[in-house]
Enzyme design. Structure first.
Site, PDB file in Angstrom:
ATOM      1  N   LYS A   1     108.886  53.728  51.765  1.00 24.95           N
ATOM      2  CA  LYS A   1     108.844  54.952  50.955  1.00 24.95           C
ATOM      3  C   LYS A   1     107.421  55.051  50.412  1.00 24.95           C
ATOM      4  CE  LYS A   1     111.893  57.328  47.742  1.00 24.95           C
ATOM      5  NZ  LYS A   1     111.909  58.611  48.411  1.00 24.95           N
TER       6      LYS A   1
ATOM      7  N   GLU B   1     116.859  62.517  59.912  1.00 23.44           N
ATOM      8  CA  GLU B   1     117.288  62.815  58.540  1.00 23.44           C
ATOM      9  C   GLU B   1     116.684  64.150  58.143  1.00 23.44           C
ATOM     10  OE1 GLU B   1     115.662  60.087  55.671  1.00 23.44           O
ATOM     11  OE2 GLU B   1     113.665  60.197  56.521  1.00 23.44           O
TER      12      GLU B   1
HETATM   13  N1  PMP Z   1     115.036  60.545  53.145  1.00 23.22           N
HETATM   14  C1  PMP Z   1     113.837  60.765  52.595  1.00 23.22           C
HETATM   15  C2  PMP Z   1     112.698  61.104  53.482  1.00 23.22           C
HETATM   16  C3  PMP Z   1     113.682  60.687  51.212  1.00 23.22           C
HETATM   17  O1  PMP Z   1     112.484  60.898  50.665  1.00 23.22           O
HETATM   18  C4  PMP Z   1     114.803  60.380  50.409  1.00 23.22           C
HETATM   19  C5  PMP Z   1     114.645  60.288  48.915  1.00 23.22           C
HETATM   20  N2  PMP Z   1     114.431  61.540  48.336  1.00 23.22           N
HETATM   21  C6  PMP Z   1     116.036  60.185  51.025  1.00 23.22           C
HETATM   22  C7  PMP Z   1     116.113  60.251  52.392  1.00 23.22           C
HETATM   23  C8  PMP Z   1     117.269  59.856  50.220  1.00 23.22           C
HETATM   24  O2  PMP Z   1     117.169  58.538  49.727  1.00 23.22           O
HETATM   25  P1  PMP Z   1     117.810  58.113  48.337  1.00 23.22           P
HETATM   26  O3  PMP Z   1     119.255  58.383  48.418  1.00 23.22           O
HETATM   27  O4  PMP Z   1     117.497  56.661  48.221  1.00 23.22           O
HETATM   28  O5  PMP Z   1     117.143  58.927  47.277  1.00 23.22           O
END
Ligand code: PMP
Length: 293
Positions: A151, A184
């Site tokens: 991330k 995603e």
């Molecule tokens: N995919 C991406 C690219 C993200 O940046 C995020 C977070 N906003 C998610 C999926 C979802 O992850 P999380 O449930 O850990 O927030």
């Protein structure tokens, strides 16, 4: 009360919270971050977020200048300093100040920034009626470059994809991987329901190891709803009975339309999505790391 932002050990007024223009987080997107929600005086899935932050940092050889326990305490302190009870935290760790060249070894110390605020990602109506989704032409980067599991502060790919989605009149966009499988969304994970079973792309297809995604894994186990991870094509989303997205900021949100096709029979949120939303809300209300005691 002026909002307070944590920067390298100090809680500063928002207007005084600044980083150097030589910070490699700014110059190169060299750094990592987390977005975390707190509900009802408790930080939701706190340990998981902190763990992913340190994993992301390790993956890019970035030393966070504090232990995970200290990071957690700094985060709780920042929420308390802002007297917030429900909201959103952004943890940012940059490579820190360095030279104008790429060399991260010339950045002696990483910077830690913690912002506690509130967030509304999508209009309330989208939670009730579902949001509009399209496929973006911008692909999710391949794990052969930077692992999509990191991330990192470099979200330009996602920003470009989001722009495509918005320009197409949608709220979110599906990103495919190099092979054309669904990875995603630009900031959320995606799930499809067909004949009572749920499917979501595996992390190896380019999905972030989403923490809300993992909550859905837990919730569906409890509800006895089958869930599998597997490569998915757009066809599977076109022919799904239900589609929903998950993310810390987004929470769990139904999709009503994908690439101009109504999801399911009429685009209305389906029963499995609604059960997942209900369970998710229950968990956010009743679990988490306490902030004020
Ligand atoms: N995919 C991406 C690219 C993200 O940046 C995020 C977070 N906003 C998610 C999926 C979802 O992850 P999380 O449930 O850990 O927030």
């Amino acid at each position: 009360m002026a909002s307070k932002v944590y920067v390298d050990g100090k809680l500063l007024d928002k207007d005084d919270a600044k980083v150097s223009v030589f910070d490699h987080g700014l110059l190169y997107g060299d750094g990592v971050f987390e977005g975390i929600r707190f509900y009802n005086d408790r930080v939701f899935r706190c340990e998981e977020h902190i763990r992913r932050l340190y994993d992301s940092a390790n993956a890019i050889a970035l030393t966070i200048p504090m232990e995970p326990e200290e990071m957690t305490e700094a985060m709780l302190e920042t929420i308390r300093a802002n007297d917030l009870h429900d909201g959103y935290i952004r943890l940012v760790v940059t490579r820190g100040e360095g030279g104008l060249g790429l060399n991260p070894k010339l950045c002696p110390k990483a910077s830690v920034i913690i912002i506690a605020a509130t967030i509304t990602l999508y209009p309330e109506d989208d939670y009730t009626n579902g949001l509009k989704l399209v496929t973006c032409s911008t692909r999710r980067p391949t794990p052969a470059s930077l692992s999509p599991e990191v991330k990192s502060l470099n979200y330009l790919n996602n920003v470009m994809a989001k722009l495509e989605a918005l320009n197409a009149g949608a709220v979110e966009g599906i990103m495919l991987n190099e092979q054309g499988f669904v990875a995603e969304c630009t900031g959320d994970n995606v799930f499809a329901v067909r004949d009572g079973a749920i499917k979501t792309p595996p992390v190896s297809a380019g999905a972030l190891n989403g923490i809300t995604r993992s909550v859905i894994f837990d919730v569906t186990k409890e509800l006895d709803i089958p869930l599998e991870e597997g490569n998915m094509t757009r066809y599977e989303l076109y022919t799904a009975d239900e589609v929903f997205l998950t993310g810390t900021a987004a929470e769990v949100i139904p999709v009503s339309e994908y690439d101009g096709r109504k999801v399911g029979k009429d685009g209305k949120p389906g029963p499995i999505t609604l059960r997942c939303i209900e369970k998710f809300r229950e968990l956010t209300k009743n679990s988490g790391t306490p902030i004020y005691n």
